[in-house]
Scaffold this active site. Structure first.
Site, PDB file in Angstrom:
ATOM      1  N   CYS A 154       0.842  -1.190   0.000  1.00  0.00           N
ATOM      2  CA  CYS A 154       0.000   0.000   0.000  1.00  0.00           C
ATOM      3  C   CYS A 154       0.882   1.246   0.000  1.00  0.00           C
ATOM      4  O   CYS A 154       1.882   1.304   0.724  1.00  0.00           O
ATOM      5  CB  CYS A 154      -0.893  -0.011   1.239  1.00  0.00           C
ATOM      6  SG  CYS A 154      -2.016   1.387   1.346  1.00  0.00           S
ATOM      7  N   HIS A 188      -9.346  -3.539  -1.913  1.00  0.00           N
ATOM      8  CA  HIS A 188      -8.358  -2.798  -1.119  1.00  0.00           C
ATOM      9  C   HIS A 188      -8.696  -1.306  -1.114  1.00  0.00           C
ATOM     10  O   HIS A 188      -8.699  -0.660  -0.062  1.00  0.00           O
ATOM     11  CB  HIS A 188      -6.968  -3.052  -1.709  1.00  0.00           C
ATOM     12  CG  HIS A 188      -5.857  -2.310  -1.048  1.00  0.00           C
ATOM     13  ND1 HIS A 188      -4.921  -2.933  -0.258  1.00  0.00           N
ATOM     14  CD2 HIS A 188      -5.503  -0.990  -1.066  1.00  0.00           C
ATOM     15  CE1 HIS A 188      -4.052  -2.028   0.184  1.00  0.00           C
ATOM     16  NE2 HIS A 188      -4.385  -0.846  -0.302  1.00  0.00           N
ATOM     17  N   GLU A 189      -8.987  -0.762  -2.295  1.00  0.00           N
ATOM     18  CA  GLU A 189      -9.258   0.676  -2.397  1.00  0.00           C
ATOM     19  C   GLU A 189     -10.605   1.037  -1.775  1.00  0.00           C
ATOM     20  O   GLU A 189     -10.731   2.101  -1.155  1.00  0.00           O
ATOM     21  CB  GLU A 189      -9.178   1.142  -3.851  1.00  0.00           C
ATOM     22  CG  GLU A 189      -7.830   0.888  -4.531  1.00  0.00           C
ATOM     23  CD  GLU A 189      -6.614   1.415  -3.787  1.00  0.00           C
ATOM     24  OE1 GLU A 189      -6.740   2.364  -2.998  1.00  0.00           O
ATOM     25  OE2 GLU A 189      -5.513   0.870  -3.991  1.00  0.00           O
ATOM     26  N   HIS A 197     -10.147   1.553   1.804  1.00  0.00           N
ATOM     27  CA  HIS A 197      -9.660   2.901   2.126  1.00  0.00           C
ATOM     28  C   HIS A 197     -10.815   3.891   2.234  1.00  0.00           C
ATOM     29  O   HIS A 197     -10.834   4.729   3.144  1.00  0.00           O
ATOM     30  CB  HIS A 197      -8.676   3.400   1.064  1.00  0.00           C
ATOM     31  CG  HIS A 197      -7.275   2.929   1.260  1.00  0.00           C
ATOM     32  ND1 HIS A 197      -6.530   3.236   2.374  1.00  0.00           N
ATOM     33  CD2 HIS A 197      -6.469   2.189   0.464  1.00  0.00           C
ATOM     34  CE1 HIS A 197      -5.328   2.691   2.266  1.00  0.00           C
ATOM     35  NE2 HIS A 197      -5.269   2.041   1.112  1.00  0.00           N
TER      36      HIS A 197
END
Length: 170
Positions: free
Chosen positions: A91, A133-134, A137
């Site tokens: 990351c 993953h994004e 966030h």
């Protein structure tokens, strides 16, 4: 285009939950362009607006790094998923660290593109992992949150030490 500053864990701003984009306009398209610029300069394959201290639901992805298969996901929502997978993820907000994160093998999302048009995307493999993953966030989650408390604490200490060293060099 401009390079944006990537927040580094344990910066508390990474925990802020992003708000939906109300209107896709020139300002949003400029953010998207700047995010792609930053992502490529930082040698990443994905970037969430949260990572550059913009708390709107915007993601840029290019898992190949060729600029030929760029994905813009505005207000992304996972509408279906299946299978189990996981890899050692890295990351931009946790430089130099990797950690195993369990993910869905395939995802289908709906999102808006850079013109505000809704579309559906089915993804698998690295693209599916990157999307998840994004989206994490955007929801205030970093991959360190999936690690054991001990590993997370060690990571935090090393990153804080690195930040102090970099600050002294300036």
């Amino acid at each position: 285009m401009a390079r944006l500053n990537v927040l580094v864990y344990p910066d508390e701003r990474l925990k802020i939950i992003a708000k939906p984009v109300v209107e896709v306009n020139d300002e949003i398209r400029e953010i998207v362009d700047n995010m792609f610029e930053t992502m490529y300069l930082e040698e990443g394959i994905g970037l969430a607006a949260t990572q550059v201290n913009i708390h709107q639901r915007i993601i840029t992805i290019d898992v190949e790094g060729t600029k030929e298969n760029q994905y813009v996901l505005i207000n992304p929502e996972i509408i279906d998923s299946c299978g189990e997978t996981g890899i050692e993820e890295g990351c931009l907000s946790l430089p130099g660290f990797r950690g195993f994160v369990p993910r869905k093998e395939k995802v289908t999302i709906k999102a808006l593109d850079r013109h505000g048009e809704e579309y559906t995307l089915s993804a698998e493999g690295l693209l599916a992992i990157c999307i998840q993953h994004e989206i994490d966030h955007l929801n205030g989650i970093v991959f360190a949150d999936y690690l054991s408390p001990l590993k997370r604490q060690r990571m935090k200490e090393k990153l804080l030490k690195l930040q102090k060293q970099l600050a002294r060099q300036k």
